[in-house]
Design a protein around this motif. Structure first.
Motif, PDB file in Angstrom:
ATOM      1  N   UNK A 169       0.798  -1.235   0.000  1.00 14.81           N
ATOM      2  CA  UNK A 169       0.000   0.000   0.000  1.00 14.81           C
ATOM      3  C   UNK A 169       0.829   1.283   0.000  1.00 14.81           C
ATOM      4  N   UNK A 170       2.127   1.161   0.228  1.00 16.72           N
ATOM      5  CA  UNK A 170       2.977   2.364   0.252  1.00 16.72           C
ATOM      6  C   UNK A 170       4.413   1.988  -0.100  1.00 16.72           C
ATOM      7  N   UNK A 210       6.931   2.889   1.331  1.00 19.60           N
ATOM      8  CA  UNK A 210       7.646   2.681   2.597  1.00 19.60           C
ATOM      9  C   UNK A 210       7.487   1.254   3.119  1.00 19.60           C
ATOM     10  N   UNK A 211       6.635   0.459   2.471  1.00 19.81           N
ATOM     11  CA  UNK A 211       6.467  -0.944   2.866  1.00 19.81           C
ATOM     12  C   UNK A 211       7.071  -1.909   1.835  1.00 19.81           C
ATOM     13  N   UNK A 248      10.020  -2.788   1.126  1.00 21.64           N
ATOM     14  CA  UNK A 248      11.105  -3.658   1.603  1.00 21.64           C
ATOM     15  C   UNK A 248      10.590  -4.962   2.223  1.00 21.64           C
ATOM     16  N   UNK A 249       9.291  -5.025   2.519  1.00 21.02           N
ATOM     17  CA  UNK A 249       8.729  -6.232   3.151  1.00 21.02           C
ATOM     18  C   UNK A 249       8.497  -7.366   2.149  1.00 21.02           C
ATOM     19  N   UNK A 250       8.613  -7.050   0.866  1.00 23.35           N
ATOM     20  CA  UNK A 250       8.252  -8.034  -0.158  1.00 23.35           C
ATOM     21  C   UNK A 250       9.468  -8.440  -0.990  1.00 23.35           C
ATOM     22  N   UNK A 257       4.405   8.597   0.642  1.00 19.00           N
ATOM     23  CA  UNK A 257       4.405   7.371   1.462  1.00 19.00           C
ATOM     24  C   UNK A 257       3.131   7.135   2.264  1.00 19.00           C
TER      25      UNK A 257
END
Lengths: 247, 247
Positions: B12-13, B15-16, B18-20, B154
């Protein structure tokens, strides 16, 4: 909407917390499955205080220091060296009344400490267990609010977003809400509120799968039930305690 | 749901991101208002290529180097030193056919470069303008997918989430969707799809207010209209071009 009313924002993940100025805000920590539900229930059942800590090692250390009960799970099991788990059902009044609990959780505790480091004006605990009390408090207080979702390892989750949506729906007329995440949360809550458990199931929510995999569906049902423990946990001097005066 | 089907996630942003893990994924860049809508429309109108760049200075530099058209806005105005803005209406076929556009946008370009740095297997452009083509491509390709929302500085936004939800709704039976953000996006889209413009208005969407404040409601209407330009922009060798073969 009155432009002079305080602002309310929803932060869907700790990884987005840096985007919000919280120096003048009440930050509501939201970790529905299960940290904030258990904290609220346990304080409502008469616990003296809950000390949230980041690690199992710190939990053991502080537990010994102050002769408190230690609790925390990793992967659905009581963590090695600790006494109890993260379920609200483990802390009935006859057991926990008058005692102090040292609690370690993965997502909620991390977020609470992040909000503290970022200079939050005030930190309170939100869960469906104390939904109405949280909303009443925010309205009475009349200060800026950040609804802060603990998420799961920084990934947005359904249950924390649902609670944020429930709060938005109940308090929005008293706040200025210039925040798409709040609108998104509110929309999802409006869709889910009739049967939140079934909503989580049909949406294949990751935490629903994780906890039902551990046989914890009763925990989920309880944590989605509104207003079972209408008290307000507030963070002060390193501890979560029940706020006794709302003025 | 077939457990062997490829995974689909929604981010969704930026800023997220890096989680994938996207090293094996097709990343769909989503910046509905207005970067990805304008890119899709412009390529559909015959532009040879679009070069996305981060800054106005780089836009001017490359524009001179290759004698291309330069475009970009800051705060709703054509940025100083550039020739055109971010509106899809500025690039009709009779003007843009056969030409190269150097485009700078705040959120979409940044996300595209982040996905590139993170080693995305493939980067494509998604907008309501090419909704069906994007969905058909993802299904035919049968590889893991990340729907990546550009958001606004973000912060999660409604319109990018809506598009992610539209894609989830159309392709989910072909993918494994273990992702709460996808469920959230899909729920919001289901609620909004009857009248997305009105949904954005009633939810007080930040971008709706920003663009209508600049007198750009026609842009919003256009960018929320599905399937006006069913081509597939793909990023290759520093440029966005129209993919001509889907095999």
């Amino acid at each position: 909407m009155d432009n002079k009313s305080p602002e309310l924002y929803t932060c869907l993940s700790p990884a987005l917390l840096h985007l919000y100025d919280i120096s003048n805000s009440t930050v509501v920590i939201i970790d529905i499955l299960r940290a904030t539900s258990t904290i609220t229930t346990t304080l409502n059942n008469g616990a003296k205080a809950i000390i949230p800590v980041d690690s199992v090692a710190e939990c053991i250390r502080i537990g010994k220091q102050i002769a408190a009960i230690t609790a925390g799970e990793r992967d659905g099991q009581i963590a090695e060296g600790l006494q109890y788990g993260n379920s609200p059902f483990e802390y009935p009044r006859e057991f926990i009344s008058g005692k102090t609990l040292v609690l370690t959780t993965t997502n909620g505790t991390k977020l609470l400490h992040m909000a503290l480091d970022k200079g939050a004006k005030e930190i309170i605990i939100g869960s469906f267990c104390n939904l109405d009390t949280v909303c009443d408090y925010l309205i009475k207080k009349g200060k800026p609010v950040l609804l802060a979702c603990a998420a799961w390892k920084d990934k947005v989750n359904i249950e924390d977003t649902l609670f944020a949506g429930a709060v938005v729906q109940k308090v929005k007329e008293y706040f200025t809400v210039n925040c798409d995440a709040s609108g998104l949360a509110e929309t999802m809550y409006a869709d889910a509120r009739g049967d939140m458990l079934n909503f989580m199931k049909t949406k294949n929510a990751s935490h629903y799968k994780r906890l039902t995999g551990y046989g914890l569906i009763k925990d989920i049902e309880f944590c989605l039930t509104p207003n079972t423990a209408n008290i307000l946990p507030v963070y002060t001097d390193g501890k979560l305690i029940k706020k006794t005066s709302f003025t």
